[in-house]
Design a protein around this motif. Structure first.
Motif, PDB file in Angstrom:
ATOM      1  N   ARG A  88       0.848  -1.188  -0.031  1.00  0.00           N
ATOM      2  CA  ARG A  88       0.019   0.193  -0.029  1.00  0.00           C
ATOM      3  C   ARG A  88       1.027   1.128   0.016  1.00  0.00           C
ATOM      4  O   ARG A  88       2.086   1.452   0.678  1.00  0.00           O
ATOM      5  CB  ARG A  88      -0.813   0.055   1.114  1.00  0.00           C
ATOM      6  N   SER A 114      -3.562   0.860  -3.654  1.00  0.00           N
ATOM      7  CA  SER A 114      -4.324   1.628  -2.922  1.00  0.00           C
ATOM      8  C   SER A 114      -4.645   0.941  -1.673  1.00  0.00           C
ATOM      9  O   SER A 114      -4.259  -0.033  -1.457  1.00  0.00           O
ATOM     10  CB  SER A 114      -5.868   1.988  -3.865  1.00  0.00           C
ATOM     11  N   PRO A 115      -5.207   1.736  -0.633  1.00  0.00           N
ATOM     12  CA  PRO A 115      -6.028   0.995   0.338  1.00  0.00           C
ATOM     13  C   PRO A 115      -6.678  -0.099   0.212  1.00  0.00           C
ATOM     14  O   PRO A 115      -6.749  -1.206   0.933  1.00  0.00           O
ATOM     15  CB  PRO A 115      -6.733   2.230   1.058  1.00  0.00           C
ATOM     16  N   ALA A 116      -7.313  -0.210  -0.858  1.00  0.00           N
ATOM     17  CA  ALA A 116      -8.024  -1.456  -1.188  1.00  0.00           C
ATOM     18  C   ALA A 116      -7.277  -2.417  -2.142  1.00  0.00           C
ATOM     19  O   ALA A 116      -7.865  -3.486  -2.310  1.00  0.00           O
ATOM     20  CB  ALA A 116      -9.280  -0.972  -2.280  1.00  0.00           C
ATOM     21  N   MET A 141      -6.942  10.116  -5.181  1.00  0.00           N
ATOM     22  CA  MET A 141      -7.481   9.132  -4.203  1.00  0.00           C
ATOM     23  C   MET A 141      -7.882   9.756  -2.916  1.00  0.00           C
ATOM     24  O   MET A 141      -8.501   9.178  -2.050  1.00  0.00           O
ATOM     25  CB  MET A 141      -6.000   8.235  -3.787  1.00  0.00           C
ATOM     26  N   ARG A 144     -11.391   9.603  -2.836  1.00  0.00           N
ATOM     27  CA  ARG A 144     -11.766   8.191  -2.760  1.00  0.00           C
ATOM     28  C   ARG A 144     -11.626   7.436  -1.432  1.00  0.00           C
ATOM     29  O   ARG A 144     -12.317   6.598  -0.938  1.00  0.00           O
ATOM     30  CB  ARG A 144     -11.284   7.484  -4.163  1.00  0.00           C
ATOM     31  N   TYR A 145     -10.334   7.910  -0.687  1.00  0.00           N
ATOM     32  CA  TYR A 145     -10.062   7.016   0.439  1.00  0.00           C
ATOM     33  C   TYR A 145      -9.614   8.166   1.495  1.00  0.00           C
ATOM     34  O   TYR A 145      -8.726   8.648   1.884  1.00  0.00           O
ATOM     35  CB  TYR A 145      -8.751   6.336   0.338  1.00  0.00           C
ATOM     36  N   LYS A 147     -10.019   8.654   4.506  1.00  0.00           N
ATOM     37  CA  LYS A 147      -9.890   8.050   5.949  1.00  0.00           C
ATOM     38  C   LYS A 147      -8.006   7.768   5.970  1.00  0.00           C
ATOM     39  O   LYS A 147      -7.509   7.706   7.168  1.00  0.00           O
ATOM     40  CB  LYS A 147     -10.376   6.989   6.375  1.00  0.00           C
ATOM     41  N   HIS A 148      -7.470   7.854   4.656  1.00  0.00           N
ATOM     42  CA  HIS A 148      -5.982   7.293   4.594  1.00  0.00           C
ATOM     43  C   HIS A 148      -5.183   8.679   4.541  1.00  0.00           C
ATOM     44  O   HIS A 148      -5.847   9.547   3.873  1.00  0.00           O
ATOM     45  CB  HIS A 148      -5.990   6.345   3.647  1.00  0.00           C
ATOM     46  N   TRP A 150      -2.631  11.028   2.873  1.00  0.00           N
ATOM     47  CA  TRP A 150      -2.275  11.432   1.385  1.00  0.00           C
ATOM     48  C   TRP A 150      -1.660  13.111   1.504  1.00  0.00           C
ATOM     49  O   TRP A 150      -2.041  13.801   1.006  1.00  0.00           O
ATOM     50  CB  TRP A 150      -3.570  11.526   0.222  1.00  0.00           C
TER      51      TRP A 150
END
Length: 157
Positions: A88, A114-116, A141, A144-145, A147-148, A150
């Motif tokens: 990741r 990606s986190p996924a 991203m 889209r994500y 909570k992660h 960046w």
């Protein structure tokens, strides 16, 4: 191949030709095909190495690398000249350069996910990725994500 002498030839042809030597204990103990399927090939292959090289193998070609996030990830040596580390993107924030193995002679190709777990980028030059394409990946991203992490500066840890 990247290490040269005195490391043994581990080409498929050489391994097949010398299987009676390096695989002897497993072949002697096998009673059926399923016994061979459970063989610890890495341990068997270590028999090819003289003692000084065997003791350095984990240092030269580590099975796993510790990432800046504290996690560890397995290296894929399917192509020994271009080992792959699939991780990741958040796990390598703070790494300026892609890691190297074989006493620094072989660059690791980093598959950034990606986190996924979906592919975002593939690079052997992490520094260039951070300076260039990362900005676009970050822009796409973050929404889209959310909570992660960046961060604008991916090298600040």
């Amino acid at each position: 191949a990247a290490l040269g002498e005195p490391w043994p030839d581990v080409s498929p042809e050489a391994l097949v030709a010398g299987a009676a030597g390096w695989l002897a204990p497993e072949l002697a103990a096998a009673r059926r095909r399923s016994d061979l399927a459970r063989t610890d090939v890495a341990t068997a292959l270590r028999r090819l190495l003289p003692w000084p090289q065997a003791s350095r193998l984990d240092e030269l070609a580590p099975e796993r690398l510790t990432l800046p996030s504290g996690r560890t990830a397995r290296l894929d040596y399917a192509d020994p000249l271009a080992p792959v580390l699939a991780v990741r993107l958040q796990d390598v924030l703070g790494w300026q350069d892609a890691p190297r193995v074989a006493d620094g002679r072989t660059a690791v190709v980093v598959h950034l996910l990606s986190p996924a777990g979906r592919p975002l980028a593939v690079t052997g030059d992490l520094a260039s990725f951070w300076r260039g394409p990362y900005a676009q990946v970050r822009a796409e991203m973050r929404g889209r994500y959310p909570k992660h992490a960046w961060p604008e500066d991916p090298l600040a840890r």
